[in-house]
Design a protein around this motif. Structure first.
Motif, mmCIF file in Angstrom:
data_model
loop_
_atom_site.group_PDB
_atom_site.id
_atom_site.type_symbol
_atom_site.label_atom_id
_atom_site.label_comp_id
_atom_site.label_asym_id
_atom_site.label_seq_id
_atom_site.Cartn_x
_atom_site.Cartn_y
_atom_site.Cartn_z
ATOM 1 N N LYS A 79 86.282 42.363 33.535
ATOM 2 C CA LYS A 79 86.685 41.497 34.940
ATOM 3 C C LYS A 79 88.542 41.563 35.386
ATOM 4 O O LYS A 79 88.266 41.673 36.582
ATOM 5 C CB LYS A 79 85.932 40.199 35.120
ATOM 6 N N ARG A 80 88.601 41.148 34.484
ATOM 7 C CA ARG A 80 90.546 41.113 34.226
ATOM 8 C C ARG A 80 90.926 42.910 34.894
ATOM 9 O O ARG A 80 91.798 42.684 35.643
ATOM 10 C CB ARG A 80 91.521 40.951 33.890
ATOM 11 N N GLN A 81 90.713 43.560 34.796
ATOM 12 C CA GLN A 81 90.930 45.437 34.588
ATOM 13 C C GLN A 81 90.553 45.187 36.204
ATOM 14 O O GLN A 81 92.037 46.087 37.408
ATOM 15 C CB GLN A 81 90.116 46.312 33.989
ATOM 16 N N GLN A 82 89.666 44.917 36.259
ATOM 17 C CA GLN A 82 88.736 44.958 37.835
ATOM 18 C C GLN A 82 89.731 44.618 38.999
ATOM 19 O O GLN A 82 90.129 45.572 40.154
ATOM 20 C CB GLN A 82 87.305 45.048 38.049
ATOM 21 N N ILE A 83 90.232 43.927 38.108
ATOM 22 C CA ILE A 83 90.954 42.349 39.603
ATOM 23 C C ILE A 83 92.655 44.033 39.938
ATOM 24 O O ILE A 83 93.124 43.977 40.708
ATOM 25 C CB ILE A 83 91.170 41.329 39.020
ATOM 26 N N ASP A 84 93.387 44.249 38.381
ATOM 27 C CA ASP A 84 94.021 44.551 38.537
ATOM 28 C C ASP A 84 93.985 45.890 39.489
ATOM 29 O O ASP A 84 95.205 46.289 40.073
ATOM 30 C CB ASP A 84 94.661 44.918 36.728
ATOM 31 N N THR A 85 93.056 46.718 38.991
ATOM 32 C CA THR A 85 93.037 47.960 39.847
ATOM 33 C C THR A 85 92.659 47.385 41.486
ATOM 34 O O THR A 85 93.656 48.428 42.201
ATOM 35 C CB THR A 85 91.441 48.355 38.803
ATOM 36 N N GLU A 86 92.264 46.464 41.390
ATOM 37 C CA GLU A 86 92.543 46.482 43.448
ATOM 38 C C GLU A 86 93.277 46.115 43.444
ATOM 39 O O GLU A 86 93.665 46.657 44.389
ATOM 40 C CB GLU A 86 91.643 45.104 43.229
ATOM 41 N N GLU A 87 94.350 45.377 42.951
ATOM 42 C CA GLU A 87 96.293 44.575 43.822
ATOM 43 C C GLU A 87 96.078 46.164 43.710
ATOM 44 O O GLU A 87 97.187 46.159 44.657
ATOM 45 C CB GLU A 87 96.467 43.843 42.148
ATOM 46 N N ARG A 88 96.445 46.807 42.120
ATOM 47 C CA ARG A 88 97.202 48.677 42.579
ATOM 48 C C ARG A 88 97.098 48.965 43.624
ATOM 49 O O ARG A 88 97.691 49.979 44.707
ATOM 50 C CB ARG A 88 96.899 48.634 40.982
ATOM 51 N N ILE A 89 95.059 49.235 44.014
ATOM 52 C CA ILE A 89 95.182 50.257 45.270
ATOM 53 C C ILE A 89 95.481 49.305 45.958
ATOM 54 O O ILE A 89 95.860 50.587 47.150
ATOM 55 C CB ILE A 89 93.311 50.104 44.846
ATOM 56 N N GLU A 123 97.892 50.998 48.903
ATOM 57 C CA GLU A 123 97.494 51.889 50.183
ATOM 58 C C GLU A 123 98.788 50.852 51.166
ATOM 59 O O GLU A 123 98.876 51.446 52.281
ATOM 60 C CB GLU A 123 96.373 50.884 50.515
ATOM 61 N N GLN A 124 99.437 49.797 51.402
ATOM 62 C CA GLN A 124 100.199 48.998 52.233
ATOM 63 C C GLN A 124 101.983 49.969 51.674
ATOM 64 O O GLN A 124 102.761 49.504 52.394
ATOM 65 C CB GLN A 124 100.132 47.946 51.822
ATOM 66 N N ALA A 125 102.043 50.841 50.696
ATOM 67 C CA ALA A 125 103.509 51.083 50.360
ATOM 68 C C ALA A 125 104.099 52.207 51.465
ATOM 69 O O ALA A 125 102.965 52.777 52.067
ATOM 70 C CB ALA A 125 103.664 52.613 48.823
ATOM 71 N N ASP A 126 104.791 51.916 51.921
ATOM 72 C CA ASP A 126 105.837 52.424 52.288
ATOM 73 C C ASP A 126 106.321 54.151 51.819
ATOM 74 O O ASP A 126 106.960 53.760 51.277
ATOM 75 C CB ASP A 126 107.133 52.178 53.428
#
Length: 116
Positions: free
Chosen positions: A83-93, A97-100
């Motif tokens: 579950k921690r890995q899922q949270i980290d992956t979602e944050e990375r995504i 997505e928001q990167a300039d």
């Protein structure tokens, strides 16, 4: 439960029951003559067939490994890192997505210059 292939049964036989014992994907791979990624794929298939395989994961590789949860507490503990890995992956995504896309390099250079 669905019928198991010979490889699935071989891997299943090597995964300890209960959280007290754990076996790494690398160790299982060497015992059955497969690659580590193949073991991960087999474990995923076993989970899809209903086997409650969870894993202990930590950054130090001290107690890392698969086991079959036999109690609710083992299941909870085994799912924590997933579950921690899922949270980290979602944050990375979200961050990618928001990167300039146009200015990330110059922004990074500015950050490095500030720290010097």
């Amino acid at each position: 439960m669905q019928e198991l292939t010979i490889i699935e049964q071989s891997v299943l036989d090597l995964i300890p029951r209960g959280g007290a014992g754990k076996r790494s994907a690398s160790e299982i791979a060497s015992l059955v003559g497969l690659e580590r990624r193949d073991i991960q794929a087999v474990v995923n298939r076993l989970v899809k067939k209903g086997v409650p395989i969870v894993a202990k994961r930590d950054g130090r590789y001290i107690e890392r490994g698969y086991y079959i949860a036999t109690t609710e507490q083992e299941r909870i503990e085994g799912l924590y890192s997933l579950k921690r890995q899922q949270i980290d992956t979602e944050e990375r995504i979200r961050l990618v997505e928001q990167a300039d896309l146009e200015n990330w390099s110059s922004q990074l250079s500015k950050a490095v210059a500030v720290n010097e």
